[in-house]
Scaffold this motif. Structure first.
Motif, PDB file in Angstrom:
ATOM      1  N   VAL A 118     -19.980   9.899  25.006  1.00  0.00           N
ATOM      2  CA  VAL A 118     -20.995   9.537  24.017  1.00  0.00           C
ATOM      3  C   VAL A 118     -21.602  10.783  23.387  1.00  0.00           C
ATOM      4  N   GLU A 119     -21.925  11.785  24.190  1.00  0.00           N
ATOM      5  CA  GLU A 119     -22.514  13.010  23.648  1.00  0.00           C
ATOM      6  C   GLU A 119     -21.560  13.681  22.655  1.00  0.00           C
ATOM      7  N   ALA A 120     -20.253  13.581  22.917  1.00  0.00           N
ATOM      8  CA  ALA A 120     -19.266  14.145  21.990  1.00  0.00           C
ATOM      9  C   ALA A 120     -19.226  13.348  20.684  1.00  0.00           C
ATOM     10  N   MET A 121     -19.717  12.111  20.718  1.00  0.00           N
ATOM     11  CA  MET A 121     -19.729  11.263  19.519  1.00  0.00           C
ATOM     12  C   MET A 121     -20.988  11.451  18.671  1.00  0.00           C
ATOM     13  N   ARG A 122     -21.936  12.227  19.156  1.00  0.00           N
ATOM     14  CA  ARG A 122     -23.194  12.429  18.420  1.00  0.00           C
ATOM     15  C   ARG A 122     -22.904  12.825  16.971  1.00  0.00           C
ATOM     16  N   GLY A 123     -23.560  12.158  16.035  1.00  0.00           N
ATOM     17  CA  GLY A 123     -23.358  12.433  14.608  1.00  0.00           C
ATOM     18  C   GLY A 123     -22.278  11.576  13.965  1.00  0.00           C
ATOM     19  N   THR A 124     -21.548  10.799  14.770  1.00  0.00           N
ATOM     20  CA  THR A 124     -20.518   9.926  14.221  1.00  0.00           C
ATOM     21  C   THR A 124     -21.172   8.858  13.349  1.00  0.00           C
ATOM     22  N   GLU A 125     -20.632   8.664  12.160  1.00  0.00           N
ATOM     23  CA  GLU A 125     -21.179   7.693  11.218  1.00  0.00           C
ATOM     24  C   GLU A 125     -20.456   6.368  11.339  1.00  0.00           C
ATOM     25  N   VAL A 126     -21.208   5.291  11.106  1.00  0.00           N
ATOM     26  CA  VAL A 126     -20.671   3.934  11.190  1.00  0.00           C
ATOM     27  C   VAL A 126     -20.596   3.361   9.776  1.00  0.00           C
ATOM     28  N   TYR A 127     -19.367   3.066   9.335  1.00  0.00           N
ATOM     29  CA  TYR A 127     -19.128   2.493   8.007  1.00  0.00           C
ATOM     30  C   TYR A 127     -18.529   1.100   8.144  1.00  0.00           C
ATOM     31  N   VAL A 128     -18.732   0.289   7.124  1.00  0.00           N
ATOM     32  CA  VAL A 128     -18.013  -0.978   6.979  1.00  0.00           C
ATOM     33  C   VAL A 128     -17.563  -1.076   5.528  1.00  0.00           C
ATOM     34  N   PRO A 129     -16.493  -1.840   5.277  1.00  0.00           N
ATOM     35  CA  PRO A 129     -16.110  -2.069   3.880  1.00  0.00           C
ATOM     36  C   PRO A 129     -17.206  -2.852   3.164  1.00  0.00           C
ATOM     37  N   ARG A 130     -17.438  -2.571   1.906  1.00  0.00           N
ATOM     38  CA  ARG A 130     -18.443  -3.306   1.128  1.00  0.00           C
ATOM     39  C   ARG A 130     -18.160  -4.799   1.182  1.00  0.00           C
ATOM     40  N   SER A 131     -16.895  -5.167   1.244  1.00  0.00           N
ATOM     41  CA  SER A 131     -16.519  -6.578   1.270  1.00  0.00           C
ATOM     42  C   SER A 131     -16.983  -7.288   2.545  1.00  0.00           C
ATOM     43  N   ALA A 132     -17.372  -6.540   3.576  1.00  0.00           N
ATOM     44  CA  ALA A 132     -17.848  -7.150   4.819  1.00  0.00           C
ATOM     45  C   ALA A 132     -19.289  -7.654   4.698  1.00  0.00           C
ATOM     46  N   LEU A 133     -19.994  -7.204   3.678  1.00  0.00           N
ATOM     47  CA  LEU A 133     -21.380  -7.626   3.492  1.00  0.00           C
ATOM     48  C   LEU A 133     -21.429  -8.943   2.724  1.00  0.00           C
ATOM     49  N   PRO A 134     -22.414  -9.786   3.038  1.00  0.00           N
ATOM     50  CA  PRO A 134     -22.515 -11.044   2.291  1.00  0.00           C
ATOM     51  C   PRO A 134     -22.905 -10.785   0.847  1.00  0.00           C
ATOM     52  N   PRO A 135     -22.573 -11.715  -0.045  1.00  0.00           N
ATOM     53  CA  PRO A 135     -22.976 -11.508  -1.438  1.00  0.00           C
ATOM     54  C   PRO A 135     -24.500 -11.476  -1.539  1.00  0.00           C
ATOM     55  N   PRO A 136     -25.022 -10.626  -2.412  1.00  0.00           N
ATOM     56  CA  PRO A 136     -26.480 -10.588  -2.568  1.00  0.00           C
ATOM     57  C   PRO A 136     -26.986 -11.886  -3.189  1.00  0.00           C
ATOM     58  N   LYS A 137     -28.224 -12.197  -2.897  1.00  0.00           N
ATOM     59  CA  LYS A 137     -28.846 -13.380  -3.490  1.00  0.00           C
ATOM     60  C   LYS A 137     -29.078 -13.127  -4.976  1.00  0.00           C
ATOM     61  N   ALA A 138     -29.365 -14.196  -5.685  1.00  0.00           N
ATOM     62  CA  ALA A 138     -29.631 -14.081  -7.124  1.00  0.00           C
ATOM     63  C   ALA A 138     -30.752 -13.071  -7.355  1.00  0.00           C
ATOM     64  N   ASP A 139     -30.537 -12.194  -8.303  1.00  0.00           N
ATOM     65  CA  ASP A 139     -31.515 -11.183  -8.697  1.00  0.00           C
ATOM     66  C   ASP A 139     -31.777 -10.135  -7.609  1.00  0.00           C
ATOM     67  N   GLU A 140     -30.853 -10.003  -6.655  1.00  0.00           N
ATOM     68  CA  GLU A 140     -30.905  -8.938  -5.664  1.00  0.00           C
ATOM     69  C   GLU A 140     -29.651  -8.095  -5.808  1.00  0.00           C
ATOM     70  N   PHE A 141     -29.704  -6.843  -5.335  1.00  0.00           N
ATOM     71  CA  PHE A 141     -28.591  -5.927  -5.495  1.00  0.00           C
ATOM     72  C   PHE A 141     -28.445  -5.075  -4.251  1.00  0.00           C
ATOM     73  N   TYR A 142     -27.206  -4.733  -3.933  1.00  0.00           N
ATOM     74  CA  TYR A 142     -26.957  -3.679  -2.961  1.00  0.00           C
ATOM     75  C   TYR A 142     -27.001  -2.369  -3.722  1.00  0.00           C
ATOM     76  N   TRP A 143     -27.671  -1.406  -3.166  1.00  0.00           N
ATOM     77  CA  TRP A 143     -27.786  -0.129  -3.846  1.00  0.00           C
ATOM     78  C   TRP A 143     -26.415   0.440  -4.195  1.00  0.00           C
ATOM     79  N   VAL A 144     -25.476   0.337  -3.291  1.00  0.00           N
ATOM     80  CA  VAL A 144     -24.151   0.904  -3.532  1.00  0.00           C
ATOM     81  C   VAL A 144     -23.502   0.300  -4.761  1.00  0.00           C
ATOM     82  N   ASP A 145     -23.821  -0.946  -5.089  1.00  0.00           N
ATOM     83  CA  ASP A 145     -23.247  -1.586  -6.275  1.00  0.00           C
ATOM     84  C   ASP A 145     -23.828  -1.015  -7.564  1.00  0.00           C
TER      85      ASP A 145
END
Length: 172
Positions: free
Chosen positions: A80-107
Protein backbone atom coordinates in the motif's frame (compact mmCIF):
# COMPACT_ATOMS: atom_id res chain seq x y z
CA UNK A 1 -22.14 14.77 -25.18
CA UNK A 2 -19.49 14.11 -27.80
CA UNK A 3 -17.80 10.76 -28.43
CA UNK A 4 -14.57 12.36 -27.22
CA UNK A 5 -16.13 13.11 -23.84
CA UNK A 6 -17.63 9.64 -23.50
CA UNK A 7 -14.16 8.10 -24.03
CA UNK A 8 -12.48 10.40 -21.49
CA UNK A 9 -11.31 9.26 -18.13
CA UNK A 10 -12.45 10.96 -14.97
CA UNK A 11 -10.15 11.30 -11.97
CA UNK A 12 -12.22 10.26 -8.95
CA UNK A 13 -9.63 9.82 -6.23
CA UNK A 14 -6.12 9.02 -5.05
CA UNK A 15 -4.35 6.63 -2.70
CA UNK A 16 -3.00 8.70 0.19
CA UNK A 17 -1.47 5.99 2.37
CA UNK A 18 -1.89 2.87 4.44
CA UNK A 19 -4.49 2.30 7.14
CA UNK A 20 -3.29 -0.22 9.69
CA UNK A 21 -1.03 -3.18 8.92
CA UNK A 22 -3.35 -5.49 6.92
CA UNK A 23 -3.18 -3.76 3.56
CA UNK A 24 -6.10 -1.37 3.99
CA UNK A 25 -5.80 1.81 2.01
CA UNK A 26 -6.57 5.43 2.88
CA UNK A 27 -8.27 6.80 -0.17
CA UNK A 28 -9.06 10.39 -1.08
CA UNK A 29 -12.30 10.62 -3.05
CA UNK A 30 -13.74 13.53 -4.99
CA UNK A 31 -17.18 11.99 -5.42
CA UNK A 32 -20.21 13.25 -3.51
CA UNK A 33 -20.70 11.58 -1.12
CA UNK A 34 -17.10 10.45 -1.02
CA UNK A 35 -18.02 6.78 -0.55
CA UNK A 36 -19.81 6.83 -3.93
CA UNK A 37 -16.42 6.20 -5.55
CA UNK A 38 -17.00 2.47 -4.99
CA UNK A 39 -20.09 2.53 -7.27
CA UNK A 40 -18.00 3.34 -10.35
CA UNK A 41 -15.91 0.32 -11.27
CA UNK A 42 -13.77 -0.97 -12.87
CA UNK A 43 -11.10 1.51 -11.90
CA UNK A 44 -8.04 2.40 -13.86
CA UNK A 45 -5.21 2.87 -11.36
CA UNK A 46 -2.40 5.11 -12.56
CA UNK A 47 0.78 4.99 -10.48
CA UNK A 48 2.96 8.09 -10.01
CA UNK A 49 5.34 6.48 -12.56
CA UNK A 50 2.51 6.34 -15.12
CA UNK A 51 1.88 2.58 -15.02
CA UNK A 52 -1.80 1.76 -15.46
CA UNK A 53 -3.72 -1.28 -14.26
CA UNK A 54 -7.41 -2.07 -14.19
CA UNK A 55 -8.99 -2.98 -10.86
CA UNK A 56 -12.39 -4.49 -10.14
CA UNK A 57 -13.74 -5.39 -6.73
CA UNK A 58 -12.48 -2.53 -4.59
CA UNK A 59 -14.55 -2.18 -1.43
CA UNK A 60 -14.49 0.37 1.31
CA UNK A 61 -16.04 2.23 4.16
CA UNK A 62 -16.16 5.77 5.44
CA UNK A 63 -14.72 5.92 8.95
CA UNK A 64 -15.70 9.56 9.38
CA UNK A 65 -12.10 10.69 9.29
CA UNK A 66 -10.94 8.61 6.31
CA UNK A 67 -12.26 6.61 3.42
CA UNK A 68 -10.70 3.16 3.89
CA UNK A 69 -10.52 0.71 0.99
CA UNK A 70 -9.46 -2.85 0.32
CA UNK A 71 -8.20 -3.93 -3.08
CA UNK A 72 -8.29 -7.57 -4.17
CA UNK A 73 -4.87 -9.16 -3.71
CA UNK A 74 -3.49 -6.33 -1.58
CA UNK A 75 -2.97 -7.39 2.03
CA UNK A 76 0.36 -5.85 2.99
CA UNK A 77 1.08 -2.38 4.34
CA UNK A 78 4.32 -2.12 2.34
CA UNK A 79 2.46 -2.75 -0.92
CA UNK A 80 0.00 0.00 0.00
CA UNK A 81 2.78 2.46 0.87
CA UNK A 82 4.30 1.79 -2.57
CA UNK A 83 0.91 2.74 -4.06
CA UNK A 84 0.85 6.17 -2.39
CA UNK A 85 -0.07 8.81 -4.99
CA UNK A 86 -1.77 6.31 -7.31
CA UNK A 87 -4.73 7.96 -9.03
CA UNK A 88 -8.13 6.34 -9.47
CA UNK A 89 -9.82 6.92 -12.85
CA UNK A 90 -13.02 5.66 -14.43
CA UNK A 91 -14.27 6.07 -17.99
CA UNK A 92 -16.67 9.01 -18.34
CA UNK A 93 -19.20 6.50 -19.65
CA UNK A 94 -19.26 4.84 -16.20
CA UNK A 95 -20.93 7.89 -14.68
CA UNK A 96 -24.71 8.26 -14.80
CA UNK A 97 -26.13 10.87 -17.14
CA UNK A 98 -26.44 14.27 -15.48
CA UNK A 99 -29.88 15.48 -14.53
CA UNK A 100 -31.58 18.16 -16.58
CA UNK A 101 -29.72 21.46 -16.32
CA UNK A 102 -26.75 19.83 -14.55
CA UNK A 103 -23.29 19.22 -15.99
CA UNK A 104 -20.17 17.24 -15.29
CA UNK A 105 -17.26 19.61 -15.28
CA UNK A 106 -15.28 17.35 -17.58
CA UNK A 107 -18.01 17.70 -20.22
CA UNK A 108 -17.49 21.48 -20.22
CA UNK A 109 -13.72 21.35 -20.59
CA UNK A 110 -12.60 22.33 -24.08
CA UNK A 111 -15.82 24.16 -24.95
CA UNK A 112 -15.57 27.58 -26.58
CA UNK A 113 -16.67 30.53 -24.43
CA UNK A 114 -18.22 33.56 -26.13
CA UNK A 115 -19.93 36.73 -24.94
CA UNK A 116 -23.43 37.83 -25.83
CA UNK A 117 -21.85 40.08 -28.49
CA UNK A 118 -19.97 37.15 -30.04
CA UNK A 119 -16.50 37.93 -28.70
CA UNK A 120 -14.55 34.71 -28.25
CA UNK A 121 -12.78 34.45 -24.88
CA UNK A 122 -11.16 31.07 -25.54
CA UNK A 123 -11.87 27.58 -24.25
CA UNK A 124 -12.71 26.14 -20.86
CA UNK A 125 -9.52 24.90 -19.22
CA UNK A 126 -11.14 23.65 -16.03
CA UNK A 127 -13.50 24.58 -13.21
CA UNK A 128 -12.99 24.82 -9.49
CA UNK A 129 -15.12 25.43 -6.45
CA UNK A 130 -14.68 28.34 -4.07
CA UNK A 131 -17.36 27.23 -1.63
CA UNK A 132 -19.56 30.19 -2.56
CA UNK A 133 -19.81 29.18 -6.23
CA UNK A 134 -17.95 27.33 -8.94
CA UNK A 135 -15.58 29.19 -11.26
CA UNK A 136 -15.10 28.64 -14.99
CA UNK A 137 -11.45 29.09 -16.02
CA UNK A 138 -11.21 30.20 -19.66
CA UNK A 139 -7.93 30.38 -21.54
CA UNK A 140 -7.57 32.38 -24.72
CA UNK A 141 -5.73 35.65 -25.32
CA UNK A 142 -5.51 35.65 -21.51
CA UNK A 143 -6.94 33.68 -18.63
CA UNK A 144 -10.36 34.68 -17.34
CA UNK A 145 -12.17 33.38 -14.29
CA UNK A 146 -15.93 33.59 -14.63
CA UNK A 147 -18.22 32.68 -11.74
CA UNK A 148 -20.52 29.80 -12.69
CA UNK A 149 -23.65 31.73 -11.76
CA UNK A 150 -26.65 30.99 -13.92
CA UNK A 151 -28.32 32.92 -15.40
CA UNK A 152 -26.44 36.01 -14.22
CA UNK A 153 -23.09 35.29 -15.91
CA UNK A 154 -23.46 31.91 -17.64
CA UNK A 155 -26.37 32.25 -20.03
CA UNK A 156 -26.33 29.04 -22.03
CA UNK A 157 -24.49 25.79 -22.63
CA UNK A 158 -24.80 24.36 -26.14
CA UNK A 159 -23.22 20.89 -26.36
CA UNK A 160 -24.06 20.55 -30.07
CA UNK A 161 -22.07 23.70 -30.88
CA UNK A 162 -19.55 23.07 -28.04
CA UNK A 163 -20.15 26.64 -26.88
CA UNK A 164 -20.89 28.43 -23.61
CA UNK A 165 -22.36 31.91 -23.82
CA UNK A 166 -21.57 34.30 -20.98
CA UNK A 167 -22.53 37.82 -19.97
CA UNK A 168 -19.10 38.97 -18.87
CA UNK A 169 -17.09 42.16 -19.41
CA UNK A 170 -14.16 41.38 -21.75
CA UNK A 171 -11.93 43.78 -19.80
CA UNK A 172 -12.57 42.09 -16.46
Amino acid sequence: MTNENSARRILLGRVVGAFGVRGEIKLESWTEPRSAIFKYQPWILRSPAGVETELTGARGRDTGKHLVATFPGVDDRNVVEAMRGTEVYVPRSALPPPKADEFYWVDLEGMEVVTTTGQVFGTVSHLFSTGANDVLVVRGDRERMIPWVRPDFVLSVDFDAARITVDWDPDF
